[in-house]
Design a protein around this motif. Structure first.
Motif, short mmCIF file in Angstrom:
data_model
loop_
_atom_site.label_atom_id
_atom_site.label_comp_id
_atom_site.label_asym_id
_atom_site.label_seq_id
_atom_site.Cartn_x
_atom_site.Cartn_y
_atom_site.Cartn_z
N LEU A 118 0.84 -1.21 0.00
CA LEU A 118 0.00 0.00 0.00
C LEU A 118 0.87 1.26 0.00
O LEU A 118 0.55 2.24 -0.66
CB LEU A 118 -0.95 -0.01 1.20
CG LEU A 118 -1.99 -1.13 1.18
CD1 LEU A 118 -2.82 -1.12 2.46
CD2 LEU A 118 -2.91 -1.00 -0.03
N ALA A 163 3.95 1.47 -1.25
CA ALA A 163 4.58 1.58 -2.57
C ALA A 163 3.57 2.03 -3.63
O ALA A 163 3.94 2.65 -4.62
CB ALA A 163 5.18 0.23 -2.97
N SER A 164 2.28 1.72 -3.41
CA SER A 164 1.24 2.15 -4.35
C SER A 164 0.83 3.59 -4.09
O SER A 164 -0.08 4.09 -4.74
CB SER A 164 -0.01 1.26 -4.23
OG SER A 164 0.33 -0.08 -4.37
N LYS A 165 1.49 4.22 -3.12
CA LYS A 165 1.22 5.62 -2.77
C LYS A 165 -0.22 5.84 -2.31
O LYS A 165 -0.91 6.74 -2.76
CB LYS A 165 1.53 6.54 -3.95
CG LYS A 165 2.98 6.54 -4.37
CD LYS A 165 3.81 7.48 -3.49
CE LYS A 165 5.24 7.57 -4.00
NZ LYS A 165 6.08 6.42 -3.60
N VAL A 166 -0.68 4.93 -1.44
CA VAL A 166 -2.02 5.12 -0.88
C VAL A 166 -1.88 5.93 0.41
O VAL A 166 -1.13 5.52 1.28
CB VAL A 166 -2.69 3.78 -0.57
CG1 VAL A 166 -4.06 4.00 0.06
CG2 VAL A 166 -2.85 2.99 -1.84
#
Lengths: 226, 246
Positions: free
Chosen positions: B241, B243-246
């Motif tokens: 999450l 790394a997904s820039k959430v």
């Protein structure tokens, strides 16, 4: 693969959608249960609370404006929750084309094993519940106020309605017992040290929520509230 | 002791496969589970039948080759051990034992009890490495690592990639394996530069290989011969999450 794509397409991203929408629904359930407790202050207090829900934040919002905003938000959460659950369930089915001849559950709790079918039961109950107490279509006293509908619903002669209600509430409890902790784990907020504590919190919260929801039909059936 | 074995027989990837019953007598309680199968195979060969194909290599619980689902549990009833470390003293005379291969679309059966676990290699290729300059070996303590991190990384690094987690998972998910690698490399300084890309690429590859998604039931960690903890999956989720820039 771009990052936004990877989020909604990946199994981890779908789980995150399931976790966030699930937590939204848990928040709703808690306030719903809290509102139900008004029944112990009498039918008038219960009806007054129901009326207040329609006038809250007026006149900034129109009559029932807050209620409809909440309903739209809940519907979006329900759709997101069911979408991710269905997508992951279909993927799980595809992931094991040949079943085991001999299979026994090793560790997963009853709650964890029944998340999918439990969810289906809850959806069916919610549909009935809305037609019964919100719109009144399936209620024996459709023209009555909220408390009149409630007491008509759980009349002793309609024991099967009460039984279905109890079953549904217990199913929700099991669903949350695994779901709450699972959501925290999915959002990466659990670890080995916290796991036992968080699972305890999930269990405690589920039991509390069940007790709050079940206290209402119990009070009506036993004549505690009239 | 005398046993009844029900074993999955499948001639090749195209064959439908079936459970076949074999009686086996005079099994010593001191035999390992694989030695018991060796005895069965010797008997089958003498009878002119095709021996049962099963994976095995080191037979001391460190290579990750052996892979049998025994009475519905990967690696059998003994906790934190591989099939080769299981001994027949855990069974009694007259027992019926069901033996099946790992069941997952990502692990197709090659023959009988042997499955193709190349899918795990593909997940490793997607990010289960660090980039380091070549040359002479660096000093052992040149880069300090906090003890707690080193311990958790080492615990995750004990994963032998056997695939029992996938076999046990009701969703056929390879998340515990993937999470063990994410933890192993993500907790030490050497793994930091590629930390974000690693988790995105490894999860993406995991999903593309038709593994299922994790539902946090914990079946995987219960059968893991190395006891890789479920918290590794929580760490993978957090890293993913982030790394997904959430």
């Amino acid at each position: 693969m771009t990052r936004s794509k990877s989020l909604t397409r990946s199994t981890v991203g779908k789980k995150a959608v399931m976790a966030v929408t699930g937590l939204m629904l848990v928040g709703f359930l808690f306030f719903h249960a809290l509102g139900n407790m008004k029944v112990f202050f009498g039918g008038d207090a219960f009806d007054h609370y129901s009326h207040w829900l329609r006038t809250v934040l007026t006149p900034i919002l129109p009559h029932e404006g807050f209620l409809w905003l909440a309903r739209v938000g809940l519907l979006a959460a329900v759709i997101g929750h069911i979408w991710s659950a269905t997508s992951l369930a279909l993927r799980a089915k595809r992931a094991r084309p040949v079943k085991y001849a001999h299979r026994k559950p090793v560790q997963g709790s009853y709650a964890a094993r029944t998340m999918r079918w439990g969810g289906v039961i809850v959806v069916l109950f919610v549909i009935y519940h809305i037609l019964d107490l919100t719109t009144g279509h399936l209620n024996p006293n459709p023209d009555g106020g909220p408390f009149a509908r409630l007491s008509a619903d759980f009349a002793p002669s309609r024991w099967y309605v009460t039984a279905f209600y109890v079953l549904a509430v217990v199913t929700v409890g099991f669903h949350l017992r695994h779901g709450l902790w699972s959501a925290i784990q999915t959002l990466g907020r659990s670890n080995e040290r916290r796991e036992k504590f968080l699972k305890g919190v999930a269990l405690g919260f589920s039991v509390l929520l069940c007790a709050m929801f079940l206290s209402v039909p119990f009070a009506v059936v036993t004549g505690l509230v009239k | 002791m005398n046993l009844t074995l029900r074993i999955w027989r499948q001639n090749g990837p195209g064959d439908k496969g079936r459970m076949v019953t074999y009686p086996l007598s005079d099994v010593s309680p001191d035999m390992s589970f694989l030695e018991m199968l060796d005895v069965l195979n010797e008997k089958l060969i003498l009878d002119g039948e095709e021996p049962v194909a099963f994976d095995h290599d080191c037979r001391e619980g460190i290579c990750g080759a052996c892979s049998l689902v025994i009475n519905g549990t990967p690696h059998g009833p003994q906790k934190a051990t591989t099939t080769c470390q299981l001994h027949m003293r855990h069974y009694k005379d007259g027992d019926t034992i069901d033996i099946e291969p790992w069941r997952a679309r990502a692990f197709p059966v090659i023959k009988d009890l042997v499955v193709d676990r190349t899918a795990f290699d593909k997940i490793i290729q997607a990010g289960g490495y660090i980039s380091a300059p070549t040359g002479s070996a660096p000093d052992a303590h040149a880069v300090p690592v906090p003890k707690a991190d080193a311990d958790a990384a080492f615990e995750a690094a004990t994963c032998i990639g056997c695939g029992a987690c996938v076999a046990a998972c009701p969703n056929g998910s390879g998340m515990l394996f993937t999470a063990a690698k994410i933890t192993h490399l993500g907790l030490v300084p050497q793994g930091q530069p590629e930390r974000d890309e690693r988790v995105l690429n490894m999860v993406h590859t995991h999903d593309e290989l038709d593994f299922g998604g994790c539902t946090n039931t914990g079946e995987c960690t219960a059968v893991c011969p190395k006891g890789i903890p479920l918290e590794t999956i929580g760490r993978l989720n957090r890293d993913f999450l982030k790394a997904s820039k959430v």
